[in-house]
Design an enzyme around this catalytic site. Sequence first.
Site, short mmCIF file in Angstrom:
data_model
loop_
_atom_site.label_atom_id
_atom_site.label_comp_id
_atom_site.label_asym_id
_atom_site.label_seq_id
_atom_site.Cartn_x
_atom_site.Cartn_y
_atom_site.Cartn_z
N GLY A 163 46.72 47.03 45.48
CA GLY A 163 46.29 46.26 46.66
C GLY A 163 47.44 45.36 47.09
N ARG A 164 47.07 44.24 47.74
CA ARG A 164 48.11 43.33 48.25
C ARG A 164 49.06 42.87 47.15
NH1 ARG A 164 43.52 41.23 50.80
NH2 ARG A 164 43.61 41.16 53.07
N ILE A 165 48.47 42.38 46.03
CA ILE A 165 49.32 41.80 44.98
C ILE A 165 50.14 42.90 44.30
CG2 ILE A 165 49.32 40.50 42.80
CD1 ILE A 165 46.78 39.04 43.84
N ARG A 185 42.39 53.83 42.95
CA ARG A 185 41.34 54.81 43.21
C ARG A 185 41.83 55.88 44.18
NH1 ARG A 185 36.33 51.09 44.52
NH2 ARG A 185 38.06 50.10 45.54
N THR A 186 42.54 55.43 45.23
CA THR A 186 43.11 56.38 46.18
C THR A 186 44.57 56.00 46.43
OG1 THR A 186 42.35 54.96 47.96
CG2 THR A 186 40.94 56.84 47.44
N THR A 245 47.98 39.53 35.35
CA THR A 245 47.76 38.33 36.17
C THR A 245 46.46 38.49 36.96
OG1 THR A 245 49.16 39.33 37.88
CG2 THR A 245 50.19 37.67 36.47
N ARG A 247 42.56 39.70 35.73
CA ARG A 247 41.46 39.10 35.00
C ARG A 247 41.51 39.57 33.54
NH1 ARG A 247 41.21 35.99 38.51
NH2 ARG A 247 39.49 35.52 39.92
N GLU A 276 38.31 32.44 29.12
CA GLU A 276 39.00 31.22 29.54
C GLU A 276 38.05 30.03 29.50
OE1 GLU A 276 40.93 31.80 33.33
OE2 GLU A 276 41.81 33.68 32.67
N HIS A 294 46.36 30.64 33.44
CA HIS A 294 45.82 31.09 34.73
C HIS A 294 46.44 30.32 35.90
CE1 HIS A 294 42.08 32.93 36.86
NE2 HIS A 294 43.09 32.83 37.69
N GLY A 296 48.61 31.88 38.32
CA GLY A 296 49.21 32.81 39.28
C GLY A 296 49.32 32.24 40.68
C1 8YV Z 1 42.59 31.21 41.74
C2 8YV Z 1 42.47 33.69 41.21
O1 8YV Z 1 43.32 30.14 41.33
O2 8YV Z 1 41.97 33.74 43.51
C3 8YV Z 1 41.80 34.22 42.42
O3 8YV Z 1 41.05 35.20 42.26
O4 8YV Z 1 42.43 34.26 40.19
C4 8YV Z 1 43.21 32.42 41.12
O5 8YV Z 1 44.53 32.64 41.50
C5 8YV Z 1 41.16 31.00 41.37
O6 8YV Z 1 40.39 32.14 41.50
C6 8YV Z 1 40.55 29.91 42.17
O7 8YV Z 1 39.17 30.00 42.19
#
Ligand code: 8YV
Length: 329
Positions: A163-165, A185-186, A245, A247, A276, A294, A296
């Site tokens: 995806g984007r990241i 997935r695709t 980075t 879940r 967490e 956490h 990112g």
């Molecule tokens: C956020 C993240 O800091 O956006 C997300 O899904 O994992 C994190 O980078 C966090 O979710 C804020 O709620």
Amino acid sequence: MSGTSKVKRPVVIVTRRLPDNVETRMAELFNVTLNLTDKPYTKKQLIEAVKVADVLVPTVTDQIDADVIAQAGDQLKLIANFGAGVDHIDLKALSEKKIILTNTPGVLTEDTASLAMALLLSVPRRMFEGEKILRSGEWTGWTPTFLMGHRIQGKRLGIIGMGRIGQAIARRARAFDISVHYHNRTPVPHHIEEDLEATYWKNLDEMMGRMDFVSVNCPLTKETQHLLDRKRLKRMQPHAVLINTARGEIIDENALAELLEMNHIAGAGLDVFEEEPSINPKLLELNNVVLLPHMGSATIEARVEMGEKVLINIRTFMDNHRPPDRVLI
Ligand code: 8YV
């Protein structure tokens, strides 16, 4: 008289502290309850909140489960999540109650990708081990064989979730002359694949065993929970490094810790964890892992832009328009 004061302001409850200017803007626009202590809401507090709020603004630390949603009052129409991932929210229960959900995609992409890249650079080059030795006063000076890591350039990176990241990490990897592989997935559109010179693997198992680095970038869903189970992790090459980075729950953390301990996998860079903020004690004992809390998307820029997205989503919704970041359930 200002325009906003003519209309009834929606009751908005924000569960955690947000950047000051975001909170101030919310106070100007809404009948807002802020959480100045920043202490995570208990389940009881969440239930109290959904009973009275028109809009709830939760974060990843709030478990908005079926139980909580079942007790929401009819006035609750929107959950405007501060964050991109929505795995902490029971989407089915939400859709049954016809509550709209929005998130904050896009604005944390580059920062999360940069942190993933930092992990990808620091684990094979043993940067944190070096830092620890230096600070402990144990460094006795340069030697030709001290803290040898592995070269980054010319290696293969397998991205799980393009995806984007995932794509933002791929762009960074290309700049380091790393070849990009991915499982999704695709396949992504052809022009993106071409730009990134990326190789698509439909079969994740096949990709896992061929990569020098693997980066986890898919959302957490029922399908991706423990996607990297013991069997899949075991497919990794012994010199390979795993970065997460996304879940924690996507990886079987216990299995990972054991495989790292046995040097079945060379190293890992983890920004997210299964429980967490508790960290698996086995991971804490290992030298070949870099563990981050956490962070990112933890840049001032991202957190402000996330807040702005929340504001826009609430305002558009209150104006009876479709909020731009509606999560389709
Ligand atoms: C956020 C993240 O800091 O956006 C997300 O899904 O994992 C994190 O980078 C966090 O979710 C804020 O709620």
